[in-house]
Design a protein around this motif. Structure first.
Motif, PDB file in Angstrom:
ATOM      1  N   LYS A 250       1.491  31.146  16.757  1.00  0.00           N
ATOM      2  CA  LYS A 250       0.221  30.505  17.100  1.00  0.00           C
ATOM      3  C   LYS A 250      -0.809  30.654  15.989  1.00  0.00           C
ATOM      4  N   ALA A 251      -0.827  31.815  15.315  1.00  0.00           N
ATOM      5  CA  ALA A 251      -1.861  32.089  14.306  1.00  0.00           C
ATOM      6  C   ALA A 251      -1.542  31.473  12.954  1.00  0.00           C
ATOM      7  N   VAL A 252      -0.287  31.563  12.507  1.00  0.00           N
ATOM      8  CA  VAL A 252       0.041  31.149  11.136  1.00  0.00           C
ATOM      9  C   VAL A 252       1.168  30.128  11.076  1.00  0.00           C
ATOM     10  N   GLY A 253       1.588  29.605  12.228  1.00  0.00           N
ATOM     11  CA  GLY A 253       2.723  28.688  12.241  1.00  0.00           C
ATOM     12  C   GLY A 253       2.507  27.425  11.433  1.00  0.00           C
ATOM     13  N   ASN A 254       1.263  26.952  11.347  1.00  0.00           N
ATOM     14  CA  ASN A 254       0.961  25.718  10.613  1.00  0.00           C
ATOM     15  C   ASN A 254       0.576  25.973   9.161  1.00  0.00           C
ATOM     16  N   MET A 255       0.609  27.207   8.733  1.00  0.00           N
ATOM     17  CA  MET A 255       0.224  27.541   7.359  1.00  0.00           C
ATOM     18  C   MET A 255       1.437  27.505   6.436  1.00  0.00           C
ATOM     19  N   PRO A 256       1.222  27.273   5.131  1.00  0.00           N
ATOM     20  CA  PRO A 256       2.343  27.348   4.185  1.00  0.00           C
ATOM     21  C   PRO A 256       2.854  28.777   4.041  1.00  0.00           C
ATOM     22  N   LEU A 257       4.042  28.911   3.491  1.00  0.00           N
ATOM     23  CA  LEU A 257       4.683  30.216   3.375  1.00  0.00           C
ATOM     24  C   LEU A 257       3.839  31.211   2.593  1.00  0.00           C
TER      25      LEU A 257
END
Length: 314
Positions: A250-257
């Motif tokens: 939920k927190a970083v799933g949409n962020m790049p690696l």
């Protein structure tokens, strides 16, 4: 819905466990909409028998599709329209400790755990400044190639590790230099450690705190440990293989690696690496440990290490 559940169980693509029940329902619901579109809903025990024939056709089918699409736009919350389910779901959804489970969250966190485990095993044994510069030059050339996201992440991690190691090699060899040289080296070392903190995972920031401690800048050391404490208190932190998978997704799933590694990945801090000490106070312990068992390094968990650096700086 009962027949839909039977078909989805037979497909075997889902985990039918309590923590995953809402995700299972949503997949069953989408399968039902698909069957209404096709006007074909085979009986589970007699597949040749289409349960929609002569029943879900014409206006009845269009009305059912409109109602199903309305529920689809509402998402899982459409279950709250049922008084029975509402009395069950509302207490759980109103709890601040309840997290909606999803298969995507588990897959993402499992992939990141595997990637982090493989990446942190990389090490560079050179104690020579020239070889460290050669590593950085090679990494710069490799970064210009067409690489996958995980390959770029590995290069980013290797850059941070090389910068940290090079910074402390230069620190250990600067004791006999002139004041002007030490001043210029200090600017260079601080720049390298700050760059490593920007490129690497969250634990790399503590190496800057260790350097400030070694150069008697205790106010800056305490400032960095305070920042680290705030970041480590987040619920989505991935420490080695320990992580709340749903909060992480939920927190970083949409962020790049690279962004996920910087704000969510945490590993242990080593006091000595290949005979290059980062914290001189632990050199004696490292020597005693190496005499009893070879190739052993003292590793400080980042949560305990933050408190160690904070206490010795007071």
């Amino acid at each position: 819905m009962k027949t839909t559940i039977f078909w989805m169980i037979q497909l075997g693509h889902m985990k039918w466990i309590p923590n995953n029940i809402l995700d299972c329902f949503w997949r069953c619901f989408k399968y039902l909409i698909h069957c209404v579109h096709r006007e074909d809903f085979p009986n589970f025990f007699i597949p040749q028998n289409n349960m929609f024939i002569h029943k879900v056709v014409g206006d009845a089918r269009e009305s059912l599709l409109r109602q199903l699409h309305q529920y689809y736009r509402m998402g899982v919350s459409c279950l709250l329209l049922s008084p029975t389910l509402r009395s069950i779901l509302e207490p759980a959804l109103s709890s601040p400790y309840y997290v909606l489970s999803s298969v995507e969250g588990e897959i993402l966190s499992d992939l990141d755990i595997c990637g982090m485990t493989e990446i942190i095993q990389l090490s560079f044994s050179s104690e020579d400044i020239s070889k460290s510069y050669l590593y950085l030059k090679s990494i710069n050339k490799l970064s210009r190639l067409s690489l996958s996201s995980y390959q770029l992440l590995t290069l980013q991690f290797c850059t941070a590790e090389t910068l940290v190691r090079l910074a402390f090699i230069m620190t250990n060899r600067s004791s006999c230099c002139s004041h002007t040289t030490i001043y210029n080296l200090d600017i260079l070392i601080c720049g390298m450690l700050k760059m490593a903190a920007r490129l690497g995972h969250m634990s790399h920031l503590l190496y800057l705190a260790l350097y400030y401690y070694r150069t008697w800048r205790f106010d800056k050391t305490l400032h960095i440990t305070h920042i680290t404490k705030q970041r480590l208190s987040q619920a989505f932190i991935m420490y080695m293989e320990t992580v709340d998978k749903q909060r992480y997704h939920k927190a970083v799933g949409n962020m790049p690696l690279s962004r996920r590694m910087k704000i969510a990945w945490v590993v242990d801090v080593r006091s000595v690496r290949k005979n290059v000490p980062f914290l001189e106070e632990l050199c004696l312990e490292q020597f005693v440990k190496s005499t009893k068992r070879r190739h052993t390094l003292i590793c400080i968990t980042v949560y305990y290490g933050r408190d160690v650096v904070c206490v010795i700086s007071l």
